[in-house]
Design a protein around this motif. Structure first.
Motif: not given
Length: 484
Positions: A206-229
């Motif tokens: 599954h590693l070959r398939y999840v990396w794109v959705t993984y990066l999507i989660s990381l970048f999407y969460s910058v304003p959503l989760v890291l904003d308070n930090v």
């Protein structure tokens, strides 16, 4: 469509609990704790959740999609689920090392070992997160029952435990305890349905398939989760508290819109894989109309009653949230349409790389603008940066959809109906404000009157979706998707 109707009903109950229960807890918490305590909790909570997302490895979106494809095939599910759970445990173990390092580096900003203890407990339990399994199988009844129960327990715990300003750590303990209970409950339910065998689990495939959705989660969460930090790094804990409450109020309302994607996403994936494109476009159009008809009046109402909302729900210590709420009035519409274009449209049709490119720009814009504007205008600057960032992502997603899936279009008439109905709030609020008593009762009456007038306006304008729902309520027709 029977399944969609049932799941939308469950999702509506879930969204209502997500909206109403915080509206009961926030007024209490904002009067017991001070902005500094709220800011400390917001900082560690955002910090922890971002590491949870790092450990998640993109499995949530990928898991929902893959489980949806084989939700009626127990043999395939018994192979897939242990693979994804094993992958998540391994990625969580690796992430734990970086989590500990960052705790040490940011210790001066956190400054309370009790907060770290609760944070670490949640992170460890989250090794076994599996919400994707129930979403992929469209078990929204279970999700609604579990979530509402946990939220009610959390609400009761806040009233019982949080008694004074120094109890901010207990407030965070309740937040963490509710999240941990949800995860444990999920595991008990999943282990009853799936036959687990961790021997020779081929998680590597599954590693070959999840990396794109993984990066999507990381970048999407910058304003959503890291904003308070981020706000905490360039400002004070009190500013984080003002900002976090402002954004929390707006995001609570927006969940009614964005949670609808959870209902439609598995069905859209199934229709896409079965190449039933006519039904697929009907579901997408239905989802877009739902978002627009709710987001536009939500934003208008938020702008008009921002002063009352701040006074009633946040109290005197948080009145600085008033201007923030007015700035963020466009947030529900911008966020709702943007997520619709990315999740049910682009990601469901396997255009993850286009979404990823947009999110890289999105996260960079937020980091730069939030750092600059927060240092200049404090919490107001952070809110302006958030809104500008979301508008940027919306424009980028519009370009991507036009390029990759141009068949998806939103009906202009729906916008006309939504805007026309929402404009009626202005004279209504001006007339009712001096008539109704100040405080929670007056605010509630104004909101109820605006909702009734808006629904009446949609009926008079013969809005397609509202008229169809009206006929269903009267029992005149079944909920057919044709024409929507």
């Amino acid at each position: 469509m029977a399944g969609i109707k049932r799941n939308l009903a469950y999702n509506f109950l879930l969204s209502c609990s997500q909206l109403l229960l915080p509206l009961l807890s926030i007024p209490y918490v904002s009067r017991v704790l001070d902005p500094s305590g709220i800011g400390q909790v917001g900082f560690i909570d955002s910090f922890t959740y971002y590491f949870v997302i790092i450990a998640e490895l993109g499995i949530t979106t990928y898991g929902i999609r893959e489980v949806a494809k084989c939700q009626n095939d127990p043999v395939r599910l018994n192979i897939l689920v242990p693979q994804l759970l094993t992958l998540h445990i391994i990625s969580s173990l690796v992430t734990l090392v970086f989590y500990v390092i960052c705790i040490v580096v940011l210790w001066q900003r956190i400054g309370d070992p009790r907060l770290v203890l609760f944070s670490l407990s949640f992170f460890l339990v989250n090794f076994f997160a599996c919400e994707w399994y129930f979403m992929g199988r469209e078990q929204f009844g279970f999700i609604a029952l579990r979530s509402i129960t946990v939220r009610l327990l959390g609400l009761a715990s806040i009233f019982l435990l949080v008694k004074e300003t120094a109890d901010y750590y207990l407030y965070y303990a309740v937040i963490v305890g509710a999240a941990m209970l949800t995860c444990i409950w999920n595991n008990i339910a999943m282990f009853r349905e799936i036959h687990f065998s961790f021997r020779k689990v081929a998680w590597q495939q599954h590693l070959r398939y999840v990396w794109v959705t993984y990066l999507i989660s990381l970048f999407y969460s910058v304003p959503l989760v890291l904003d308070n930090v981020l706000v905490g790094l360039v400002s004070t804990a009190a500013v984080v508290g003002i900002y976090s409450f402002s954004v929390k109020m707006v995001r609570i309302g927006s969940t009614i819109l964005t949670d609808s994607f959870l209902v439609f996403f598995p069905r859209i994936v199934s229709l896409s894989s079965e190449m039933k494109y006519e039904q697929l476009l009907q579901k997408l159009t239905l989802n877009s109309q739902f978002i627009i008809l709710l987001a536009v009046p939500m934003g208008m109402g938020l702008y008009l009653v921002a002063d009352e909302l701040a006074a009633v729900f946040f109290g005197g210590k948080f009145m600085a949230t008033t201007i923030n709420l007015k700035v963020l009035a466009l947030f529900p519409l911008v966020k709702g349409v943007s997520l619709f274009l990315s999740n049910p449209v682009l990601i469901a049709q396997h255009h993850e790389k286009a979404v990823l490119k947009n999110l890289v720009i999105y996260s960079v814009v937020f980091v730069l603008s939030a750092t600059w504007l927060t240092s200049m205008y404090q919490s107001l600057g952070a809110c302006i940066a958030l809104l500008l960032t979301e508008i940027t992502l919306l424009l980028l997603n519009l370009v991507s959809v036009r390029r990759y899936f141009p068949l998806v279009k939103m009906k202009p008439l729906v916008f006309v109906h939504a805007i026309t109905g929402s404009l009626l709030f202005i004279p209504l609020a001006l007339y009712l404000r001096p008539v109704f008593p100040a405080g929670p009762i007056g605010l509630g009456l104004i909101i109820v009157c605006c909702i009734l007038v808006y629904l009446l306006a949609l009926i008079v304008m013969k809005n397609e979706l509202v008229m169809r729902v009206r006929r269903i309520v009267r029992g005149e027709t079944a909920f057919q998707s044709t024409g929507i």
